[in-house]
Design an enzyme around this catalytic site. Structure first.
Site, mmCIF file in Angstrom:
data_model
loop_
_atom_site.group_PDB
_atom_site.id
_atom_site.type_symbol
_atom_site.label_atom_id
_atom_site.label_comp_id
_atom_site.label_asym_id
_atom_site.label_seq_id
_atom_site.Cartn_x
_atom_site.Cartn_y
_atom_site.Cartn_z
ATOM 1 N N SER A 1 -2.930 5.403 -14.056
ATOM 2 C CA SER A 1 -3.963 5.223 -15.098
ATOM 3 C C SER A 1 -4.439 3.792 -15.295
ATOM 4 O O SER A 1 -5.351 3.562 -16.098
ATOM 5 C CB SER A 1 -3.494 5.748 -16.474
ATOM 6 O OG SER A 1 -3.635 7.139 -16.552
ATOM 7 N N ASP B 1 0.887 -1.160 0.000
ATOM 8 C CA ASP B 1 0.000 0.000 0.000
ATOM 9 C C ASP B 1 0.930 1.216 0.000
ATOM 10 O O ASP B 1 1.710 1.397 0.935
ATOM 11 C CB ASP B 1 -0.853 -0.043 1.280
ATOM 12 C CG ASP B 1 -1.680 1.215 1.467
ATOM 13 O OD1 ASP B 1 -2.593 1.195 2.319
ATOM 14 O OD2 ASP B 1 -1.412 2.222 0.777
ATOM 15 N N ILE B 2 0.876 1.998 -1.029
ATOM 16 C CA ILE B 2 1.846 3.103 -1.214
ATOM 17 C C ILE B 2 1.851 4.070 -0.033
ATOM 18 O O ILE B 2 2.879 4.705 0.254
ATOM 19 C CB ILE B 2 1.575 3.846 -2.542
ATOM 20 C CG1 ILE B 2 2.824 4.628 -2.997
ATOM 21 C CG2 ILE B 2 0.359 4.753 -2.443
ATOM 22 C CD1 ILE B 2 2.743 5.148 -4.420
ATOM 23 N N ASP C 1 -5.802 7.502 -4.949
ATOM 24 C CA ASP C 1 -6.084 8.892 -4.550
ATOM 25 C C ASP C 1 -6.824 8.887 -3.213
ATOM 26 O O ASP C 1 -6.467 9.598 -2.264
ATOM 27 C CB ASP C 1 -6.959 9.518 -5.652
ATOM 28 C CG ASP C 1 -7.032 11.030 -5.581
ATOM 29 O OD1 ASP C 1 -7.785 11.615 -6.383
ATOM 30 O OD2 ASP C 1 -6.346 11.639 -4.731
ATOM 31 N N GLY D 1 -9.628 4.795 -5.412
ATOM 32 C CA GLY D 1 -8.328 4.166 -5.686
ATOM 33 C C GLY D 1 -7.198 4.692 -4.819
ATOM 34 O O GLY D 1 -7.366 4.969 -3.635
ATOM 35 N N GLY E 1 -5.946 1.787 -13.261
ATOM 36 C CA GLY E 1 -7.136 1.387 -12.482
ATOM 37 C C GLY E 1 -8.387 1.969 -13.110
ATOM 38 O O GLY E 1 -8.769 1.604 -14.222
ATOM 39 N N VAL E 2 -8.994 2.894 -12.428
ATOM 40 C CA VAL E 2 -10.237 3.542 -12.904
ATOM 41 C C VAL E 2 -10.082 4.068 -14.327
ATOM 42 O O VAL E 2 -11.003 4.001 -15.137
ATOM 43 C CB VAL E 2 -10.600 4.720 -11.944
ATOM 44 C CG1 VAL E 2 -11.668 5.626 -12.524
ATOM 45 C CG2 VAL E 2 -11.019 4.183 -10.595
ATOM 46 N N ASN F 1 -6.926 13.230 -10.104
ATOM 47 C CA ASN F 1 -7.698 13.729 -11.250
ATOM 48 C C ASN F 1 -7.483 15.232 -11.316
ATOM 49 O O ASN F 1 -6.854 15.822 -10.427
ATOM 50 C CB ASN F 1 -9.192 13.391 -11.101
ATOM 51 C CG ASN F 1 -9.766 13.951 -9.817
ATOM 52 O OD1 ASN F 1 -9.661 15.146 -9.549
ATOM 53 N ND2 ASN F 1 -10.310 13.089 -8.987
#
Ligand code: APR
Length: 169
Positions: free
Chosen positions: A121, A8-9, A32, A30, A123-124, A22
């Site tokens: 990019s 987990d970052i 973010d 995600g 993921g979602v 975004n």
């Protein structure tokens, strides 16, 4: 030297972690969402202070902005906005490469010696993992002097396997 870690970052003890944000830069899901949750509410306040370059846009796709990391172990968060995948002929590869380059330039400008990137990019935003990894590895291998440790932080082993395949090509 590009290293791949599965984690987990938000837990990484590096100078900066990169957020797949975004253009509004006020949080999301995600990675973010995870970064904002771990950094605490001050991160959203700091993001809200980043000037809009046009209505509703603080960070245009392909660019990067830097804030403090607040409650995170990382000192900084570098927010970058990847392209939404639209089939690959809408400039997505160029914009994704620009995310990595812009983030590395900001890292170097702020004396960041260790930085961790999520798979921006993929993921979602739907970018296929392997082409995205190829672009990431190419750009991360060209990291500016001073940015010594560059990690790709994958959220699962499958994503890490893609990076290992690309790194070993
Ligand atoms: N640590 C590391 N990687 C993570 C984490 C985490 N805590 N959470 C998710 N990821 C991975 C995902 O598995 C994916 O491989 O980050 C990668 C990027 O996925 P997203 O977070 O969905 O980012 P992206 O595809 O760039 O879409 C960005 O999603 O959350 C919203 O606000 C964000 O609108 C923006 C969009």
């Amino acid at each position: 030297m590009v290293e791949v870690v599965v984690a987990d970052i938000t837990t990484l003890e590096v100078d900066a972690i990169v957020n797949a944000a975004n253009e509004r830069m006020l949080g999301g899901g995600g990675v973010d969402g995870a970064i904002h949750a771990a950094a605490g509410p001050e991160l959203r306040e700091a993001c809200a202070e980043v000037p809009e370059v046009e209505p509703g846009v603080r960070c245009p796709t392909g660019e990067a902005r830097i804030t403090s990391g607040f409650a995170l172990p990382a000192r900084y968060v570098i927010h970058t906005v990847g392209p939404v995948w639209r089939g690959g002929d809408q400039g997505e590869p160029r914009l994704l490469a620009s995310c990595y380059r812009s983030s590395l330039e900001l890292a170097a400008a702020h004396g960041v010696a260790s930085v961790a990137f999520p798979a921006i990019s993929t993921g979602v935003f739907g970018y296929p993992a392997e082409p995205a990894a190829r672009i990431a590895v190419r750009e991360l291998r060209a990291a500016p002097d001073g940015v010594e440790r560059v990690n790709v932080c994958c959220f699962d082993q499958a994503s890490a396997d893609v990076y290992h395949r690309v790194l070993d090509e």
